[in-house]
Enzyme design. Structure first.
Site, mmCIF file in Angstrom:
data_model
loop_
_atom_site.group_PDB
_atom_site.id
_atom_site.type_symbol
_atom_site.label_atom_id
_atom_site.label_comp_id
_atom_site.label_asym_id
_atom_site.label_seq_id
_atom_site.Cartn_x
_atom_site.Cartn_y
_atom_site.Cartn_z
ATOM 1 N N ARG A 1 -51.246 1.355 42.785
ATOM 2 C CA ARG A 1 -49.858 0.959 42.529
ATOM 3 C C ARG A 1 -49.863 -0.172 41.510
ATOM 4 O O ARG A 1 -50.733 -1.048 41.539
ATOM 5 C CB ARG A 1 -49.158 0.520 43.818
ATOM 6 C CG ARG A 1 -48.848 1.667 44.765
ATOM 7 C CD ARG A 1 -47.947 1.223 45.898
ATOM 8 N NE ARG A 1 -47.726 2.284 46.869
ATOM 9 C CZ ARG A 1 -46.723 3.157 46.819
ATOM 10 N NH1 ARG A 1 -45.834 3.062 45.838
ATOM 11 N NH2 ARG A 1 -46.580 4.099 47.741
ATOM 12 N N HIS B 1 -40.871 8.954 46.632
ATOM 13 C CA HIS B 1 -39.435 8.982 46.342
ATOM 14 C C HIS B 1 -39.078 10.216 45.517
ATOM 15 O O HIS B 1 -38.090 10.905 45.813
ATOM 16 C CB HIS B 1 -39.032 7.715 45.581
ATOM 17 C CG HIS B 1 -38.791 6.523 46.446
ATOM 18 N ND1 HIS B 1 -39.778 5.979 47.233
ATOM 19 C CD2 HIS B 1 -37.678 5.753 46.635
ATOM 20 C CE1 HIS B 1 -39.281 4.928 47.880
ATOM 21 N NE2 HIS B 1 -38.021 4.775 47.540
ATOM 22 N N ARG C 1 -38.620 3.677 39.952
ATOM 23 C CA ARG C 1 -39.889 3.421 40.628
ATOM 24 C C ARG C 1 -40.883 2.728 39.693
ATOM 25 O O ARG C 1 -41.679 1.896 40.123
ATOM 26 C CB ARG C 1 -40.493 4.734 41.148
ATOM 27 C CG ARG C 1 -39.600 5.483 42.099
ATOM 28 C CD ARG C 1 -39.173 4.626 43.264
ATOM 29 N NE ARG C 1 -40.280 4.371 44.166
ATOM 30 C CZ ARG C 1 -40.312 3.379 45.047
ATOM 31 N NH1 ARG C 1 -39.320 2.511 45.113
ATOM 32 N NH2 ARG C 1 -41.336 3.234 45.844
ATOM 33 N N HIS D 1 -44.765 2.481 41.108
ATOM 34 C CA HIS D 1 -45.520 3.638 40.638
ATOM 35 C C HIS D 1 -45.772 3.555 39.148
ATOM 36 O O HIS D 1 -45.005 2.928 38.403
ATOM 37 C CB HIS D 1 -44.769 4.944 40.929
ATOM 38 C CG HIS D 1 -44.721 5.313 42.369
ATOM 39 N ND1 HIS D 1 -45.832 5.723 43.060
ATOM 40 C CD2 HIS D 1 -43.690 5.339 43.252
ATOM 41 C CE1 HIS D 1 -45.485 5.987 44.318
ATOM 42 N NE2 HIS D 1 -44.199 5.752 44.454
#
Length: 333
Positions: A79, A114, A157, A163
């Site tokens: 991440r 997501h 995101r 991400h």
């Protein structure tokens, strides 16, 4: 892969350096696109439109979340909010990056949950809305809105450093493919849903055990998230992979309970009332005080998830149908 990560970090920095309105749009969007809202908001709304659509939406959501969890354990995706520090890029380059309360997710990063879960779950709803349009031109509007939504969620995101762009792209593609592939394949029997409630978490836990036995650490991301998150209060238990598994198991069990007690047909106004009451009830369940013990918390999460489909598909329709019959009954003098 390092070059891909570095390019993703620079793209995120470019987004964060953009106009102020971008933050005001993307932060609420990434919060609204949290997969748990598919279970507590989109499912009851879809069910009020058509019970088959609502059931297909929830079925796609829980299958996508299970598959997303399995893929994250297998792919070991980084991440951005921790990789930029762990790789030393933050020390080598002058980067202005911010974390947000929604940044510090503790599971692995690839593919984006997501994007993947939203893409799969919303497909039945979009397809149903498109089928109700008479004009061929209008039929494309739900899918156009669907694509734009997924693109915006993907940008959000990346913006919050949850991400990298390639994780968003792969998650979106996997979600769309899964949603399309599940068309017309939603089970109807309580036995099928009950089997899913047992098989999905059990298979994932067996995989986790196999990976651990092979010497692979499936909890590596939890430690990195705790070490690199700006504020410990931003770390949430419901972003852990095990939390997703128990939510999926509970939701499948709830679908089994609802399928075992088929509800009566409701009129348009009753369906609208049921949708509003269901969203309020499920949101209320999510706000219940949670135990601190991890095992009790997981059990409570599964029970709340199981209560949702039963409330939406059985309890509320029966209650509203009973109230409708009581109102329509003639009064005796």
């Amino acid at each position: 892969m390092e070059a891909l990560h570095e390019a993703g970090i620079r793209f995120a920095a470019l987004l964060q350096a953009g106009p102020p309105w971008l933050e005001r749009v993307l932060l609420p969007l990434t919060a609204m696109a949290d997969p748990k809202h598919l279970f507590t908001v989109c499912f009851p709304l879809g069910y009020s439109l058509d019970p088959a659509v609502g059931t297909a939406l929830l079925w796609a959501a829980l299958l996508a979340e299970w598959l997303n969890t399995v893929l994250k354990w297998l792919l070991f995706g980084e991440r951005p909010f921790w990789w930029v520090h762990e790789s030393g890029m933050a020390a080598r380059e002058l980067l202005v990056l911010r974390q947000f309360p929604v940044s510090c997710e503790s599971g692995p990063g690839s593919p984006s949950g997501h994007c993947m879960i939203t893409g799969a779950a919303l497909w039945p709803l979009v397809a149903a809305l498109s089928a109700r349009c008479r004009s061929p031109a209008l039929r494309t509007l739900p899918f156009a809105a669907y694509i734009l939504l997924l693109a915006a969620v993907g940008l959000s995101r990346v913006f919050v450093l949850a991400h990298f762009p390639h994780q968003v792209v792969t998650g979106t593609m996997a979600g769309v493919a899964l949603g399309w592939g599940l068309q017309g394949r939603t089970p109807r029997s309580p036995r099928a849903f009950a089997c899913a409630a047992l098989v999905l978490p059990l298979s994932a836990l067996i995989l986790r055990w196999v990976l651990s036995a092979a010497g692979l650490d499936t909890d590596w991301s939890l430690r990195l998230a705790a070490r690199r998150c700006s504020r410990p209060a931003w770390l949430r238990r419901d972003t852990r992979p095990l939390a997703a598994l128990w939510r999926d198991a509970g939701s499948a069990l709830g679908l089994a309970l609802a399928a075992a007690a088929p509800a009566p047909r409701l009129g348009p106004w009753q369906r609208a009332a049921a949708a509003g009451a269901a969203v309020a009830a499920l949101r209320g369940l999510q706000r219940l005080r949670e135990p601190r013990d991890p095992a009790l918390w997981l059990a409570g999460s599964a029970l709340r998830a199981a209560a949702g489909p039963w409330v939406v598909g059985a309890a509320l329709p029966r209650l509203l149908a009973g109230l409708g019959r009581a109102r329509g009954a003639p009064h005796r003098e």
